[in-house]
Scaffold this motif. Sequence first.
Motif, PDB file in Angstrom:
ATOM      1  N   GLN A  85       4.279   0.990   5.282  1.00 42.80           N
ATOM      2  CA  GLN A  85       4.532  -0.569   5.539  1.00 42.80           C
ATOM      3  C   GLN A  85       5.266  -0.698   6.792  1.00 42.80           C
ATOM      4  O   GLN A  85       5.156  -1.274   7.754  1.00 42.80           O
ATOM      5  CB  GLN A  85       5.652  -1.040   4.525  1.00 42.80           C
ATOM      6  CG  GLN A  85       4.917  -2.577   4.247  1.00 42.80           C
ATOM      7  CD  GLN A  85       5.391  -3.011   2.848  1.00 42.80           C
ATOM      8  OE1 GLN A  85       5.971  -2.115   1.998  1.00 42.80           O
ATOM      9  NE2 GLN A  85       5.678  -4.240   2.781  1.00 42.80           N
ATOM     10  N   ARG A  92       0.709  -1.495   7.344  1.00 38.85           N
ATOM     11  CA  ARG A  92       1.005  -2.717   6.529  1.00 38.85           C
ATOM     12  C   ARG A  92      -0.308  -3.370   6.402  1.00 38.85           C
ATOM     13  O   ARG A  92      -0.648  -3.936   5.466  1.00 38.85           O
ATOM     14  CB  ARG A  92       2.190  -3.535   7.281  1.00 38.85           C
ATOM     15  CG  ARG A  92       2.417  -4.758   6.664  1.00 38.85           C
ATOM     16  CD  ARG A  92       3.376  -5.745   7.510  1.00 38.85           C
ATOM     17  NE  ARG A  92       4.695  -5.391   7.708  1.00 38.85           N
ATOM     18  CZ  ARG A  92       5.562  -5.953   6.905  1.00 38.85           C
ATOM     19  NH1 ARG A  92       5.393  -7.049   6.248  1.00 38.85           N
ATOM     20  NH2 ARG A  92       6.766  -5.494   7.123  1.00 38.85           N
ATOM     21  N   ARG A  95      -2.567  -1.850   4.091  1.00 39.47           N
ATOM     22  CA  ARG A  95      -2.219  -2.139   2.662  1.00 39.47           C
ATOM     23  C   ARG A  95      -2.575  -3.607   2.155  1.00 39.47           C
ATOM     24  O   ARG A  95      -3.133  -3.492   1.013  1.00 39.47           O
ATOM     25  CB  ARG A  95      -0.784  -1.604   2.626  1.00 39.47           C
ATOM     26  CG  ARG A  95      -0.288  -1.988   1.028  1.00 39.47           C
ATOM     27  CD  ARG A  95       1.059  -1.847   0.610  1.00 39.47           C
ATOM     28  NE  ARG A  95       1.174  -1.949  -0.688  1.00 39.47           N
ATOM     29  CZ  ARG A  95       2.241  -2.331  -1.091  1.00 39.47           C
ATOM     30  NH1 ARG A  95       3.282  -2.498  -0.399  1.00 39.47           N
ATOM     31  NH2 ARG A  95       2.680  -2.562  -2.489  1.00 39.47           N
ATOM     32  N   ASN A  96      -2.248  -4.535   2.853  1.00 41.20           N
ATOM     33  CA  ASN A  96      -2.563  -5.847   2.672  1.00 41.20           C
ATOM     34  C   ASN A  96      -4.214  -6.047   2.507  1.00 41.20           C
ATOM     35  O   ASN A  96      -4.607  -6.930   1.668  1.00 41.20           O
ATOM     36  CB  ASN A  96      -1.749  -6.669   3.716  1.00 41.20           C
ATOM     37  CG  ASN A  96      -0.385  -6.881   3.698  1.00 41.20           C
ATOM     38  OD1 ASN A  96      -0.112  -6.514   2.477  1.00 41.20           O
ATOM     39  ND2 ASN A  96       0.133  -7.128   4.696  1.00 41.20           N
TER      40      ASN A  96
END
Length: 225
Positions: A85, A92, A95-96
């Motif tokens: 992250q 980030r 991952r999102n």
Amino acid sequence: MKKKLNIIFNSKVWRSVFRYGIPDTERSRSAVVFHNFFLHLHPTRVRKRSIEYTYTWGLGGLSLGLFIYYRVSVPAAYQDMKDLQFVVSYGRFLRNMHRWAAHSMVLVVFLHMLRVFYTNSFRKPKEFNWVVGVILLILTLLLSFTGYLLPWDQLSFWAITVATNMVRSIPFGIGDKIAFILLGGNIVYENSLVRFYVMHCFILPVIIVIMMGVHFWRVRKDGGV
Ligand code: HEM
């Protein structure tokens, strides 16, 4: 113009790639579909209505697309997730994207099932494909469930604890056995993380890819959409 097309469609190069000439008869049009790697998923004859976007809303294909996005994940203990992250470039974002693709896939697969149900597309000869679909839905939910533990933060730890406690409520000791197999012990700990990681990144994706292959093959064999 027709003469030029004739030269192209009958050229040696064209014929070595596509094996058919100008698709101007029913037979040659069927040959276009039959001999094309991408098109041969579809039967040579389909009802006009079934290829209209508003019939399937492309939900099946969208489910497949979201599944492909779903595989970009880094197994992580809590620290790795924080690195992803805050340290890894675009970590980030990745991952999102993975998380939203996972949530959307559950929703889109459910909408696809509703579409199939409300267009009566589970009736003969598609009953088997409906059952394959139900298995795909369960696998999609399991993929979300196993992925939930991998960030190894408070939210995932307690969510899996609650979920496995629910499993334990299955009577006659069956629930305890399933929970033990899932967690690799009686509590959510290291073993559980390894098991969930292996299920999430290897076992479930392999099973889903095979089931999707059967699903798509049956769509074709059952006469298309
Ligand atoms: C990962 C999950 C799934 C994927 C990737 C998937 C993909 C597809 C695709 C690409 C089609 C072709 C037509 C269309 O796009 O609608 C299709 C048709 C079909 N799917 Fe799925 N599907 C999934 C889950 C399900 C579920 C959960 C069910 C039902 C419980 C289901 C039942 C069917 C049936 C019966 C057909 C034939 C429909 C028709 O002929 O109109 N599928 N699926």
